[in-house]
Design a protein around this motif. Sequence first.
Motif, PDB file in Angstrom:
ATOM      1  N   GLY A 144       0.795  -1.224   0.000  1.00 44.03           N
ATOM      2  CA  GLY A 144       0.000   0.000   0.000  1.00 44.03           C
ATOM      3  C   GLY A 144       0.822   1.266   0.000  1.00 44.03           C
ATOM      4  O   GLY A 144       0.395   2.291  -0.539  1.00 44.03           O
ATOM      5  N   LYS A 145       2.023   1.207   0.610  1.00 43.95           N
ATOM      6  CA  LYS A 145       2.912   2.374   0.704  1.00 43.95           C
ATOM      7  C   LYS A 145       2.163   3.594   1.261  1.00 43.95           C
ATOM      8  O   LYS A 145       1.415   3.475   2.228  1.00 43.95           O
ATOM      9  N   PHE A 146       2.319   4.746   0.648  1.00 44.58           N
ATOM     10  CA  PHE A 146       1.725   5.967   1.209  1.00 44.58           C
ATOM     11  C   PHE A 146       0.305   6.209   0.689  1.00 44.58           C
ATOM     12  O   PHE A 146      -0.608   6.501   1.452  1.00 44.58           O
ATOM     13  N   GLY A 147       0.115   6.085  -0.607  1.00 46.22           N
ATOM     14  CA  GLY A 147      -1.185   6.410  -1.196  1.00 46.22           C
ATOM     15  C   GLY A 147      -2.057   5.227  -1.514  1.00 46.22           C
ATOM     16  O   GLY A 147      -3.243   5.398  -1.823  1.00 46.22           O
ATOM     17  N   GLY A 148      -1.531   3.996  -1.470  1.00 41.30           N
ATOM     18  CA  GLY A 148      -2.327   2.820  -1.745  1.00 41.30           C
ATOM     19  C   GLY A 148      -2.433   2.493  -3.226  1.00 41.30           C
ATOM     20  O   GLY A 148      -2.121   3.308  -4.089  1.00 41.30           O
ATOM     21  N   LEU A 149      -2.899   1.282  -3.495  1.00 39.87           N
ATOM     22  CA  LEU A 149      -3.064   0.832  -4.873  1.00 39.87           C
ATOM     23  C   LEU A 149      -4.346   1.350  -5.497  1.00 39.87           C
ATOM     24  O   LEU A 149      -4.506   1.292  -6.718  1.00 39.87           O
ATOM     25  N   GLY A 150      -5.283   1.812  -4.683  1.00 40.06           N
ATOM     26  CA  GLY A 150      -6.560   2.293  -5.194  1.00 40.06           C
ATOM     27  C   GLY A 150      -7.697   1.393  -4.763  1.00 40.06           C
ATOM     28  O   GLY A 150      -7.502   0.196  -4.522  1.00 40.06           O
ATOM     29  N   PRO A 151      -8.903   1.930  -4.652  1.00 40.55           N
ATOM     30  CA  PRO A 151     -10.069   1.132  -4.235  1.00 40.55           C
ATOM     31  C   PRO A 151     -10.297  -0.056  -5.164  1.00 40.55           C
ATOM     32  O   PRO A 151     -10.326   0.088  -6.387  1.00 40.55           O
ATOM     33  N   GLY A 152     -10.437  -1.238  -4.573  1.00 41.82           N
ATOM     34  CA  GLY A 152     -10.725  -2.452  -5.327  1.00 41.82           C
ATOM     35  C   GLY A 152      -9.535  -3.087  -5.993  1.00 41.82           C
ATOM     36  O   GLY A 152      -9.680  -4.120  -6.655  1.00 41.82           O
ATOM     37  N   LYS A 153      -8.329  -2.533  -5.837  1.00 44.06           N
ATOM     38  CA  LYS A 153      -7.157  -3.038  -6.551  1.00 44.06           C
ATOM     39  C   LYS A 153      -6.235  -3.879  -5.674  1.00 44.06           C
ATOM     40  O   LYS A 153      -5.073  -4.104  -6.017  1.00 44.06           O
ATOM     41  N   SER A 154      -6.741  -4.349  -4.547  1.00 43.67           N
ATOM     42  CA  SER A 154      -5.936  -5.184  -3.667  1.00 43.67           C
ATOM     43  C   SER A 154      -5.608  -6.513  -4.349  1.00 43.67           C
ATOM     44  O   SER A 154      -6.439  -7.100  -5.041  1.00 43.67           O
ATOM     45  N   VAL A 155      -4.389  -6.985  -4.119  1.00 41.20           N
ATOM     46  CA  VAL A 155      -3.960  -8.280  -4.648  1.00 41.20           C
ATOM     47  C   VAL A 155      -4.054  -9.353  -3.576  1.00 41.20           C
ATOM     48  O   VAL A 155      -4.496 -10.476  -3.830  1.00 41.20           O
ATOM     49  N   GLN A 156      -3.675  -9.020  -2.357  1.00 41.51           N
ATOM     50  CA  GLN A 156      -3.619  -9.997  -1.281  1.00 41.51           C
ATOM     51  C   GLN A 156      -5.002 -10.426  -0.794  1.00 41.51           C
ATOM     52  O   GLN A 156      -5.110 -11.414  -0.073  1.00 41.51           O
ATOM     53  N   LYS A 157      -6.049  -9.717  -1.181  1.00 42.40           N
ATOM     54  CA  LYS A 157      -7.403 -10.143  -0.796  1.00 42.40           C
ATOM     55  C   LYS A 157      -7.730 -11.520  -1.365  1.00 42.40           C
ATOM     56  O   LYS A 157      -8.596 -12.234  -0.839  1.00 42.40           O
ATOM     57  N   ASN A 158      -7.037 -11.909  -2.454  1.00 36.40           N
ATOM     58  CA  ASN A 158      -7.277 -13.213  -3.074  1.00 36.40           C
ATOM     59  C   ASN A 158      -6.557 -14.339  -2.337  1.00 36.40           C
ATOM     60  O   ASN A 158      -6.791 -15.512  -2.654  1.00 36.40           O
ATOM     61  N   PHE A 159      -5.704 -13.996  -1.378  1.00 36.29           N
ATOM     62  CA  PHE A 159      -4.928 -15.006  -0.667  1.00 36.29           C
ATOM     63  C   PHE A 159      -5.247 -15.052   0.830  1.00 36.29           C
ATOM     64  O   PHE A 159      -5.025 -16.081   1.463  1.00 36.29           O
ATOM     65  N   LEU A 160      -5.730 -13.956   1.375  1.00 39.61           N
ATOM     66  CA  LEU A 160      -6.060 -13.924   2.808  1.00 39.61           C
ATOM     67  C   LEU A 160      -7.395 -14.611   3.051  1.00 39.61           C
ATOM     68  O   LEU A 160      -8.423 -14.186   2.509  1.00 39.61           O
ATOM     69  N   PRO A 161      -7.445 -15.656   3.891  1.00 34.96           N
ATOM     70  CA  PRO A 161      -8.715 -16.371   4.118  1.00 34.96           C
ATOM     71  C   PRO A 161      -9.789 -15.502   4.779  1.00 34.96           C
ATOM     72  O   PRO A 161     -10.961 -15.662   4.507  1.00 34.96           O
ATOM     73  N   GLN A 162      -9.395 -14.583   5.665  1.00 35.64           N
ATOM     74  CA  GLN A 162     -10.364 -13.752   6.393  1.00 35.64           C
ATOM     75  C   GLN A 162     -10.194 -12.284   5.994  1.00 35.64           C
ATOM     76  O   GLN A 162     -10.172 -11.397   6.839  1.00 35.64           O
ATOM     77  N   SER A 163     -10.086 -12.042   4.694  1.00 37.64           N
ATOM     78  CA  SER A 163      -9.780 -10.691   4.227  1.00 37.64           C
ATOM     79  C   SER A 163     -10.909  -9.697   4.475  1.00 37.64           C
ATOM     80  O   SER A 163     -10.661  -8.491   4.569  1.00 37.64           O
ATOM     81  N   SER A 164     -12.148 -10.156   4.593  1.00 38.56           N
ATOM     82  CA  SER A 164     -13.272  -9.227   4.806  1.00 38.56           C
ATOM     83  C   SER A 164     -13.647  -9.077   6.268  1.00 38.56           C
ATOM     84  O   SER A 164     -14.555  -8.306   6.593  1.00 38.56           O
ATOM     85  N   SER A 165     -12.979  -9.792   7.165  1.00 38.11           N
ATOM     86  CA  SER A 165     -13.339  -9.714   8.586  1.00 38.11           C
ATOM     87  C   SER A 165     -12.105  -9.481   9.445  1.00 38.11           C
ATOM     88  O   SER A 165     -11.780  -8.337   9.789  1.00 38.11           O
ATOM     89  N   ASP A 166     -11.362 -10.555   9.773  1.00 35.34           N
ATOM     90  CA  ASP A 166     -10.254 -10.427  10.718  1.00 35.34           C
ATOM     91  C   ASP A 166      -9.101  -9.585  10.178  1.00 35.34           C
ATOM     92  O   ASP A 166      -8.432  -8.878  10.934  1.00 35.34           O
TER      93      ASP A 166
END
Length: 437
Positions: free
Chosen positions: A255-277
């Motif tokens: 993410g660094k300082f400004g982030g990749l942008g809304p909806g452009k996360s890559v790690q959300k596809n690998f984190l099992p609890q990306s929408s909660s924990d």
Amino acid sequence: MKELVNKLKGDRVIWSFVALLALFSFMPVFSASSNLAYIGHGTGNTLGYLVKHLAHICIGFAIIYWVHRVPYHYFRAISKIALPIVWFLLLYTLLKGTVIAGANASRWIQVPFIGITFQTSTLASIVLFIFVARYLSKTKEENEPFQVSFVQLWVPVFITLALILPANFSTTALIFSMVMMLTFIGKYPLKYIGFIIGSGIAMLAFFLLVAKAFPDSRFFSRVSTWESRIMNFTTDKPDEDDYQIEKAKIAIASGKFGGLGPGKSVQKNFLPQSSSDFIYAIIVEEYGLVGGVAILVLYLLLLFRFVIASHKANTLFGKLVVVGLGFPMIFQAMINMAVAVELLPVTGQTLPLISSGGSSIWMTCLGLGIIISVTKKEEEIAEEKEEKERRKEALQRLIDKELAEEDLSADEKIYEEEEMYSIEDNSRNPMNAVLNK
């Protein structure tokens, strides 16, 4: 819209911060639910999860609205009545609870006929905090012996914690810590607090010893998970939790300082609890350091507002209720963020008002509704009483009108019946009228 806003009572600043957190939650939840969508139906369409989250938020704000209109002192008696009910629900959850997402912990119960799951420990924490605040405010002027306070205060506390502990150690530790803080603020004797802390540690040690003696029992199935998380946190041994932490740290670093942008996360596809924990890691990845710090500042401002609300409360019970219900929300948020950056072991605590989930959002909103009820001003309370009296008078007028109409119709019916028995008769025989009667 303006009329609806005018109906909102209590601290408007708390309302504003809660609304900001809830509004911000939609984009991260919409983005982070993609892996759930792929696992669930293989399409990656997260619109259904967004609509579900919207429904949860709307129900939550409805809970805040209706609860904040209830005078907060009503919850004194409710907590005493609700505590045995909570014990029954916790026991039922422990014995017959539902397991979600493959976890080896029964923390949820299925609500009949509705099909939704409910985490009973969240309700138990709210009821317990109000119960403790009630006891401390009641005994402020009384110097009760420790034996009496142990039975009236600490036995219910330990029963509640004992029913939560086998399935959820982090929640148990959080509740116990907040109860200790609440008793300290409520000026409970320090020597007794020290004894209770020692007793709590001894009971936990006894629980762990029994778990070691019966490792195959389903009641102690989580102990091995706790041990592995603590051991892996202090060592470099790889495991599933380390996988989650590594992906969370990669997301934060990306993410660094400004982030990749809304909806452009890559790690959300690998984190099992990306929408909660681990939703905080996704927020930092998409919105950068700016977004992560903004969320942290919002929670700290909300904490500051809780302190002001507690200071302004007119009664000791109100002060303790704000502290007992408000501070745990902020500490839970801090724990969630600390886990994402590996300052703490994985705990499973969600980010209040932002993480997806039904019961966690609703119970947070229930606590916020009670807090806002405490912050209502005297003129707002007087206005509510006046409105209540007007409703009573209107209802009484309606009842009187209905009764008057019933009496009128009854009189008309009697009059008609009397006419049927008139002695007037137009027949040829003048004696028929008398003979017929």
